[in-house]
Scaffold this active site. Structure first.
Site, PDB file in Angstrom:
ATOM      1  N   LYS A 255     -45.150  49.182 -68.928  1.00 32.19           N
ATOM      2  CA  LYS A 255     -44.426  50.443 -69.196  1.00 32.19           C
ATOM      3  C   LYS A 255     -43.053  50.497 -68.520  1.00 32.19           C
ATOM      4  O   LYS A 255     -42.251  51.374 -68.818  1.00 32.19           O
ATOM      5  CB  LYS A 255     -45.267  51.625 -68.733  1.00 32.19           C
ATOM      6  CG  LYS A 255     -45.326  51.799 -67.212  1.00 32.19           C
ATOM      7  CD  LYS A 255     -46.225  52.955 -66.785  1.00 32.19           C
ATOM      8  CE  LYS A 255     -46.233  53.090 -65.273  1.00 32.19           C
ATOM      9  NZ  LYS A 255     -47.202  54.069 -64.761  1.00 32.19           N
TER      10      LYS A 255
ATOM     11  N   LYS B  91     -56.030  49.313 -54.901  1.00 28.28           N
ATOM     12  CA  LYS B  91     -54.924  49.692 -54.032  1.00 28.28           C
ATOM     13  C   LYS B  91     -54.742  51.207 -54.036  1.00 28.28           C
ATOM     14  O   LYS B  91     -55.014  51.878 -55.031  1.00 28.28           O
ATOM     15  CB  LYS B  91     -53.624  48.986 -54.418  1.00 28.28           C
ATOM     16  CG  LYS B  91     -52.987  49.477 -55.701  1.00 28.28           C
ATOM     17  CD  LYS B  91     -51.661  48.758 -56.015  1.00 28.28           C
ATOM     18  CE  LYS B  91     -50.486  49.421 -55.346  1.00 28.28           C
ATOM     19  NZ  LYS B  91     -50.120  50.732 -55.902  1.00 28.28           N
ATOM     20  N   ASN B  92     -54.245  51.730 -52.889  1.00 28.95           N
ATOM     21  CA  ASN B  92     -53.743  53.100 -52.867  1.00 28.95           C
ATOM     22  C   ASN B  92     -52.524  53.137 -53.782  1.00 28.95           C
ATOM     23  O   ASN B  92     -51.808  52.138 -53.912  1.00 28.95           O
ATOM     24  CB  ASN B  92     -53.245  53.470 -51.469  1.00 28.95           C
ATOM     25  CG  ASN B  92     -54.339  53.856 -50.491  1.00 28.95           C
ATOM     26  OD1 ASN B  92     -54.159  53.692 -49.301  1.00 28.95           O
ATOM     27  ND2 ASN B  92     -55.457  54.377 -50.960  1.00 28.95           N
ATOM     28  N   ASP B  93     -52.232  54.287 -54.345  1.00 33.56           N
ATOM     29  CA  ASP B  93     -50.976  54.388 -55.088  1.00 33.56           C
ATOM     30  C   ASP B  93     -49.830  54.564 -54.097  1.00 33.56           C
ATOM     31  O   ASP B  93     -50.055  54.886 -52.924  1.00 33.56           O
ATOM     32  CB  ASP B  93     -51.032  55.557 -56.082  1.00 33.56           C
ATOM     33  CG  ASP B  93     -50.375  55.148 -57.386  1.00 33.56           C
ATOM     34  OD1 ASP B  93     -50.731  55.679 -58.447  1.00 33.56           O
ATOM     35  OD2 ASP B  93     -49.493  54.261 -57.345  1.00 33.56           O
ATOM     36  N   GLU B  94     -48.591  54.398 -54.604  1.00 36.62           N
ATOM     37  CA  GLU B  94     -47.467  54.309 -53.666  1.00 36.62           C
ATOM     38  C   GLU B  94     -47.226  55.586 -52.859  1.00 36.62           C
ATOM     39  O   GLU B  94     -46.662  55.527 -51.773  1.00 36.62           O
ATOM     40  CB  GLU B  94     -46.192  53.850 -54.381  1.00 36.62           C
ATOM     41  CG  GLU B  94     -45.575  54.805 -55.361  1.00 36.62           C
ATOM     42  CD  GLU B  94     -46.242  54.819 -56.702  1.00 36.62           C
ATOM     43  OE1 GLU B  94     -47.235  54.071 -56.911  1.00 36.62           O
ATOM     44  OE2 GLU B  94     -45.804  55.593 -57.560  1.00 36.62           O
TER      45      GLU B  94
ATOM     46  N   HIS C 213     -44.818  47.281 -52.080  1.00 36.84           N
ATOM     47  CA  HIS C 213     -44.618  48.069 -53.295  1.00 36.84           C
ATOM     48  C   HIS C 213     -43.134  48.427 -53.338  1.00 36.84           C
ATOM     49  O   HIS C 213     -42.572  48.834 -52.330  1.00 36.84           O
ATOM     50  CB  HIS C 213     -45.494  49.328 -53.281  1.00 36.84           C
ATOM     51  CG  HIS C 213     -45.517  50.018 -54.611  1.00 36.84           C
ATOM     52  ND1 HIS C 213     -44.448  50.737 -55.090  1.00 36.84           N
ATOM     53  CD2 HIS C 213     -46.461  50.053 -55.584  1.00 36.84           C
ATOM     54  CE1 HIS C 213     -44.748  51.198 -56.301  1.00 36.84           C
ATOM     55  NE2 HIS C 213     -45.950  50.801 -56.625  1.00 36.84           N
TER      56      HIS C 213
ATOM     57  N   HIS D 186     -44.497  43.462 -56.058  1.00 32.47           N
ATOM     58  CA  HIS D 186     -44.498  43.743 -57.494  1.00 32.47           C
ATOM     59  C   HIS D 186     -43.261  43.109 -58.115  1.00 32.47           C
ATOM     60  O   HIS D 186     -42.146  43.320 -57.619  1.00 32.47           O
ATOM     61  CB  HIS D 186     -44.503  45.249 -57.719  1.00 32.47           C
ATOM     62  CG  HIS D 186     -45.796  45.911 -57.346  1.00 32.47           C
ATOM     63  ND1 HIS D 186     -46.563  46.621 -58.232  1.00 32.47           N
ATOM     64  CD2 HIS D 186     -46.485  45.940 -56.170  1.00 32.47           C
ATOM     65  CE1 HIS D 186     -47.649  47.075 -57.624  1.00 32.47           C
ATOM     66  NE2 HIS D 186     -47.630  46.669 -56.371  1.00 32.47           N
TER      67      HIS D 186
ATOM     68  N   LYS E 294     -56.374  56.320 -59.862  1.00 35.92           N
ATOM     69  CA  LYS E 294     -55.639  57.410 -60.540  1.00 35.92           C
ATOM     70  C   LYS E 294     -56.600  58.584 -60.692  1.00 35.92           C
ATOM     71  O   LYS E 294     -57.806  58.398 -60.769  1.00 35.92           O
ATOM     72  CB  LYS E 294     -55.165  56.943 -61.927  1.00 35.92           C
ATOM     73  CG  LYS E 294     -54.221  55.736 -61.903  1.00 35.92           C
ATOM     74  CD  LYS E 294     -52.824  56.101 -61.466  1.00 35.92           C
ATOM     75  CE  LYS E 294     -51.943  54.881 -61.407  1.00 35.92           C
ATOM     76  NZ  LYS E 294     -50.576  55.150 -60.981  1.00 35.92           N
TER      77      LYS E 294
HETATM   78  C1  CAP Z   1     -48.896  51.612 -62.097  1.00 35.99           C
HETATM   79  C2  CAP Z   1     -48.322  52.208 -60.831  1.00 35.99           C
HETATM   80  C3  CAP Z   1     -47.376  51.278 -60.130  1.00 35.99           C
HETATM   81  C4  CAP Z   1     -46.237  50.815 -60.984  1.00 35.99           C
HETATM   82  C5  CAP Z   1     -45.181  50.117 -60.151  1.00 35.99           C
HETATM   83  C6  CAP Z   1     -47.623  53.522 -61.099  1.00 35.99           C
HETATM   84  O1  CAP Z   1     -49.789  52.536 -62.656  1.00 35.99           O
HETATM   85  O2  CAP Z   1     -49.350  52.497 -59.911  1.00 35.99           O
HETATM   86  O3  CAP Z   1     -46.896  51.967 -58.989  1.00 35.99           O
HETATM   87  O4  CAP Z   1     -46.733  49.885 -61.842  1.00 35.99           O
HETATM   88  O5  CAP Z   1     -44.368  49.446 -61.050  1.00 35.99           O
HETATM   89  O6  CAP Z   1     -47.688  54.344 -60.184  1.00 35.99           O
HETATM   90  O7  CAP Z   1     -47.022  53.636 -62.173  1.00 35.99           O
HETATM   91  P1  CAP Z   1     -50.326  52.192 -64.122  1.00 35.99           P
HETATM   92  P2  CAP Z   1     -44.003  47.914 -60.748  1.00 35.99           P
HETATM   93  O8  CAP Z   1     -51.100  50.930 -64.026  1.00 35.99           O
HETATM   94  O9  CAP Z   1     -51.178  53.372 -64.499  1.00 35.99           O
HETATM   95  O10 CAP Z   1     -49.102  52.045 -64.983  1.00 35.99           O
HETATM   96  O11 CAP Z   1     -45.314  47.202 -60.697  1.00 35.99           O
HETATM   97  O12 CAP Z   1     -43.135  47.527 -61.923  1.00 35.99           O
HETATM   98  O13 CAP Z   1     -43.267  47.917 -59.452  1.00 35.99           O
HETATM   99 MG    MG Z   2     -48.216  53.390 -58.452  1.00 29.81          MG
END
Ligand code: CAP
Ligand code: MG
Ligand code: MG
Ligand code: MG
Length: 472
Positions: free
Chosen positions: A328, A191-194, A286, A320, A165
């Protein structure tokens, strides 16, 4: 209205999509499905149930002159209903589906047009059941959590990961530095973020190069193996494969990288292409955008359980599955845990079906007895691929932080998952390395069965995390 009256209200077209005396729905010919369905006013419950079965298999809203005796054998059949709970059970002759183990084809039938039908005000696919003979036709996972554990030499705890992040906006070098900080802080998996792709401020090839350098440095410094999950989602398959090849050509050893795919927005063909082209790689599903279908309050769509079961069938190594209300994201705790168990175990109860993922022949009672006993005692045989479709790993993410690790493990009832905490790590008052240390310490406390408050007395990063996140 009684069932008899409902039955009488059906026209001949609708009658060809129902059989409430179907002799043996689990005879192996059918994939079974349960939907919650509320009809709009024009038609009654049973009329709409059969219309859903028609539209999700061979039919349309009128009987057509072109039907044949053979085409009728492929009709999906409403075989059970619950008028009080608005539930319909439908048996799909799985001969309907594209040969060669195609997931998108199934979903196009069972949660395709039907979700748009005027005649329903609610239609949600709650659970599905696959017969053993059908399981044989689908890939299922190949590289699993067991392989990942072997690579990392980590067995008695969750795999501890993070998402870099801010979600977007770091340069490739800055990105890799955050990964490095997490790894040297003791974390296993980054991991890379989505949304990570080939943005001009973080070119894909540069990000891959910098991550490789960071990983080599971190492995050297810690003496521990590390993993990076690269988002390979792209505009088209060629670009996706190009990114996969870029990673493999950068010199990452097998096991040190995973391919992340935004399975909902990139699609099931992308998931299956990765599984088939790269059977030796952890395929990380993801599920961004799944909320449109799965949120508990959504009347139209499908459940997390259905999504997770199809991810296993498609061969995702992990998906996931939600934080069971601890984090959250909106989610039904029971649903998230049921999903996690259904993709991990060889035999697990869903909302309506008990799914055995064993592909041992039904008549081989000895093997099945061993499988059931083994599942019951959780004796994880070394290589359990002979038993049936391999496990798919729950990935637990949204909004978790070190203070929530034990609460989630307690709800999960086990440590067989990967957790990826973004803010839970990088929001730590003293930055990423301290955040990683706090996460490791909270896991150590769990393994040693020590309350984290007590453990934090001698572990300052954990103490700082507790005071920071608890305040929140
Ligand atoms: C979490 C996260 C994930 C979500 C996906 C985000 O960040 O990287 O993509 O958790 O949700 O972008 O919010 P945080 P799920 O750890 O900062 O919350 O796992 O329910 O599919
Ligand atoms: Mg994410
Ligand atoms: Mg059509
Ligand atoms: Mg730094």
């Amino acid at each position: 209205m009684t069932i008899k009256k409902f039955l009488k209200s059906l026209n001949s077209h609708q009658e060809s999509y129902i059989n409430l005396d179907l002799p043996n729905p689990k005879n192996g010919e059918y994939m079974l499905a349960v939907y919650h369905m509320i009809p709009t006013k024009e038609l009654n419950f049973l009329q709409v149930a059969t219309e859903v079965a028609a539209e999700s298999s061979t039919g349309t809203n009128f009987a057509v002159q072109t039907e044949t005796p053979f085409s009728k054998t492929l009709n999906a059949i409403v075989y059970k209903i619950d008028l009080k709970k608005n539930l319909i059970w439908i048996a799909f002759p799985w001969r309907l589906f594209d040969r060669g183990g195609n997931i998108q084809n199934i979903l196009t039938y069972i949660v395709g047009n039907v979700l748009g039908m005027k005649q329903v005000s609610a239609l949600k696919l709650l659970d599905v059941w696959f017969p053993p003979a059908m399981l044989e036709q689908y890939d299922g996972p190949n590289y699993t959590l067991d392989d990942l554990r072997k690579y990392l030499n980590i067995y008695n705890r969750p795999i501890l990961g993070t998402i870099v992040k801010p979600k977007m906006g770091l340069t490739s070098a800055e990105y890799a530095e955050v990964a490095y900080d997490f790894w040297v802080g003791g974390g296993d998996f980054v991991k890379n973020d989505e949304p990570q792709a080939n943005q001009d401020f973080c070119p894909y090839d540069k990000m891959v190069k910098h991550v490789k350098e960071a990983m080599d440095k971190a492995v050297k410094k810690t003496g521990k193996k590390k993993i990076h999950s690269f988002n390979v989602s792209a505009s088209d398959f060629d670009t996706m494969i190009e990114r996969c090849e870029m990673i493999r050509n950068e010199g990452f050893e097998s096991g040190s990288y995973a391919f992340l795919i935004d399975g909902i927005t990139a699609g099931w063909m992308a998931v299956q292409t990765l599984r088939r082209k790269y059977p030796d790689v952890f395929i990380h599903f993801h599920r961004a955008a799944h909320g449109a279908f799965t949120r508990p309050e959504n009347p139209i769509g499908f459940t997390v359980l259905v999504l997770s079961k199809f991810a296993r069938l498609a061969g995702a190594s992990g998906i996931h599955t939600g934080t069971a209300g601890v984090g959250k994201m909106k989610g039904d705790p029971k649903e998230d845990i049921t999903s996690a168990n259904n993709i991990l175990k060889l035999l697990a109860k869903g909302h309506f079906f008990e799914q055995s993922w064993a592909t041992a022949p039904e008549n081989d009672k000895d093997i099945l007895k061993l499988v059931h006993e083994d599942s019951a005692h959780h004796v994880i045989l070394e290589d359990d691929s002979w038993r049936g479709m391999k496990k798919c790993c729950p990935i637990i993410s949204g909004g978790l932080n070190p203070t929530l690790l034990k609460p989630f493990i307690d709800i999960m009832g086990g440590v067989d998952f990967i957790t990826t905490m973004g803010a839970g790590c990088h929001a730590h008052p003293r930055g990423t390395q301290a955040g990683a240390k706090a996460l490791i310490q909270s896991c150590e406390a769990y393994v040693k069965k020590i309350d984290i408050k007590k453990y934090s007395k001698t572990h300052k990063e954990l103490a700082e995390a507790i005071s920071f996140f608890k305040k929140k």
